[in-house]
Scaffold this motif. Structure first.
Motif, short mmCIF file in Angstrom:
data_model
loop_
_atom_site.label_atom_id
_atom_site.label_comp_id
_atom_site.label_asym_id
_atom_site.label_seq_id
_atom_site.Cartn_x
_atom_site.Cartn_y
_atom_site.Cartn_z
N LYS A 1 -11.58 -1.35 -12.08
CA LYS A 1 -10.15 -1.61 -11.87
C LYS A 1 -9.54 -0.21 -11.78
N VAL A 2 -8.89 0.07 -10.66
CA VAL A 2 -8.42 1.43 -10.36
C VAL A 2 -6.90 1.45 -10.26
N ILE A 3 -6.28 2.39 -10.94
CA ILE A 3 -4.83 2.52 -10.83
C ILE A 3 -4.53 3.76 -9.99
N VAL A 4 -3.60 3.63 -9.06
CA VAL A 4 -3.26 4.76 -8.18
C VAL A 4 -1.87 5.26 -8.56
N CYS A 5 -1.77 6.57 -8.84
CA CYS A 5 -0.49 7.13 -9.26
C CYS A 5 -0.17 8.40 -8.49
N GLY A 6 1.05 8.86 -8.61
CA GLY A 6 1.45 10.09 -7.91
C GLY A 6 2.95 10.17 -7.79
N ARG A 7 3.41 11.24 -7.17
CA ARG A 7 4.86 11.39 -7.05
C ARG A 7 5.40 10.50 -5.92
N GLY A 8 6.70 10.34 -5.88
CA GLY A 8 7.33 9.48 -4.88
C GLY A 8 6.98 9.93 -3.47
N GLY A 9 6.54 9.02 -2.64
CA GLY A 9 6.26 9.32 -1.23
C GLY A 9 4.96 10.06 -0.98
N SER A 10 4.14 10.27 -2.02
CA SER A 10 2.89 11.03 -1.82
C SER A 10 1.86 10.25 -1.02
N GLY A 11 1.98 8.92 -1.01
CA GLY A 11 1.04 8.11 -0.24
C GLY A 11 0.25 7.13 -1.11
N LYS A 12 0.79 6.74 -2.25
CA LYS A 12 0.08 5.81 -3.16
C LYS A 12 -0.22 4.48 -2.45
N SER A 13 0.82 3.88 -1.86
CA SER A 13 0.61 2.57 -1.22
C SER A 13 -0.34 2.70 -0.03
N THR A 14 -0.20 3.78 0.73
CA THR A 14 -1.08 3.99 1.89
C THR A 14 -2.53 4.07 1.42
N LEU A 15 -2.77 4.81 0.35
CA LEU A 15 -4.14 4.95 -0.14
C LEU A 15 -4.68 3.61 -0.66
N VAL A 16 -3.82 2.86 -1.38
CA VAL A 16 -4.25 1.54 -1.88
C VAL A 16 -4.69 0.65 -0.71
N VAL A 17 -3.92 0.65 0.35
CA VAL A 17 -4.23 -0.20 1.50
C VAL A 17 -5.53 0.26 2.18
N LEU A 18 -5.66 1.56 2.39
CA LEU A 18 -6.88 2.07 3.05
C LEU A 18 -8.12 1.78 2.20
N LEU A 19 -7.98 1.97 0.90
CA LEU A 19 -9.12 1.69 0.00
C LEU A 19 -9.46 0.21 0.02
N ALA A 20 -8.42 -0.63 0.00
CA ALA A 20 -8.66 -2.09 0.02
C ALA A 20 -9.42 -2.47 1.28
N LYS A 21 -9.02 -1.90 2.41
CA LYS A 21 -9.69 -2.24 3.68
C LYS A 21 -11.13 -1.73 3.68
N ALA A 22 -11.34 -0.54 3.14
CA ALA A 22 -12.71 0.01 3.11
C ALA A 22 -13.59 -0.78 2.14
N LEU A 23 -13.05 -1.14 0.98
CA LEU A 23 -13.84 -1.88 -0.02
C LEU A 23 -14.10 -3.32 0.41
N ALA A 24 -13.20 -3.86 1.25
CA ALA A 24 -13.37 -5.25 1.71
C ALA A 24 -14.66 -5.42 2.49
N GLU A 25 -15.21 -4.33 3.00
CA GLU A 25 -16.48 -4.42 3.73
C GLU A 25 -17.65 -4.56 2.76
N ARG A 26 -17.38 -4.43 1.45
CA ARG A 26 -18.45 -4.51 0.44
C ARG A 26 -18.27 -5.66 -0.55
#
Ligand SMILES: Nc1ncnc2c1ncn2[C@@H]1O[C@H](COP(=O)(O)OP(=O)(O)OP(=O)(O)O)[C@@H](O)[C@H]1O
Length: 257
Positions: A3-28
């Motif tokens: 279970k991974v939590i993604v954090c960072g400053r405002g606008g750094s790309g947290k949501s973008t990274l969550v989505v990209l990771l979700a798409k990459a992990l969905a292949e597994r």
């Protein structure tokens, strides 16, 4: 799986990274994306999904009901911690009304600020903490938690129910300082911490690597400044995985080893 939590400053790309990771992990395997940011609304659209019919808070009777349970717990009725959940559950056990999408990627929202003057977000923080703590994942399942900017969720104890913390560092001094703070708070909670550099060029990547290495912070992944990601965001389209597939594979390998 973690279970991974993604954090960072405002606008750094947290949501973008969550989505990209979700798409990459969905292949597994299966991925449950948990939106624990009380303010932002764009995550389902970035994933290319509808929002769930209800938030988790809505499923439990709304903010007022959750706040009453929190107050009762603070008065000492029912133990020191808030018992929103008493037993463990898996992503498959979640009721349809509070989850959208289909496996391999499903989406859940903890709660959102819906009215002016509705009070602080403490009930959502307490609920997210209890939810993550009781959520069990199997060997081919991941949970990715998107958080609000800053480190407030660390204070709320959200880390208790997760295995790894992933900090997003964009090219800014503030992001480096925040990563240092997040690493210290993660270490206090006894969890693993690494960062992903985002929106970097060759030059800013080298500079950030130097700054982070001087602070003993591990870099687990790198995402370049990507015009396809920018364009998709401007058009309100889902975040495209294609251009970042190789970088995401490297990050996934790091996360599962
Ligand atoms: N690698 C990248 N290349 C280009 N643009 C990017 C990249 N990563 C994120 N962005 C853009 O940066 C902006 C902020 O990204 P995002 O919404 O993911 O950040 P966030 O940290 O979740 O924001 P918030 O703190 O508001 O929740 C968006 O316009 C997004 O498209």
């Amino acid at each position: 799986m973690p279970k991974v939590i993604v954090c960072g400053r405002g606008g750094s790309g947290k949501s973008t990274l969550v989505v990209l990771l979700a798409k990459a992990l969905a292949e597994r395997g299966k991925v449950l994306v948990v939106d624990a940011d009380e303010s932002n609304l764009g995550l389902p659209q970035m994933l290319g999904q509808e929002a769930p019919a209800k938030t988790l808070m809505g499923c439990l009777g709304g903010k007022k009901a959750v706040r009453e349970r929190l107050k009762a717990a603070l008065r000492g009725e029912g133990g020191e911690k808030v018992a929103f959940f008493t037993e463990s559950f898996t992503p498959d056990d979640l009721p349809d009304e509070c989850v959208s999408g289909k496996w391999p990627v499903k989406f859940l929202r903890v709660g959102k600020i819906e009215h002016s003057m509705e009070g602080c977000a403490c009930p959502m923080g307490a609920l997210a903490r209890s939810f993550l703590k009781h959520l069990q994942t199997g060997s081919e399942e991941w949970v990715l938690v998107d958080t609000e900017a800053g480190v407030e969720h660390f204070g709320r104890g959200l880390l208790e129910g997760v295995d790894l913390v992933l900090g997003v560092v964009d090219p800014s001094y503030e992001a480096v300082l925040l990563a240092e703070r997040a690493r210290a708070l993660t270490a206090e909670a006894g969890k693993k911490f690494g960062v992903v550099l985002n929106k970097v060029s060759e030059e800013t990547e080298a500079f950030l690597r130097q700054e982070l290495s001087a602070r003993g912070i591990e870099v687990w992944g790198v995402l370049k400044l990507d015009t396809d990601i920018m364009r998709a965001n401007l058009k309100g389209e889902p975040v495209p995985l294609e251009g970042t597939r190789r970088q995401m594979e490297t990050l996934v390998t790091k996360l599962i080893t």
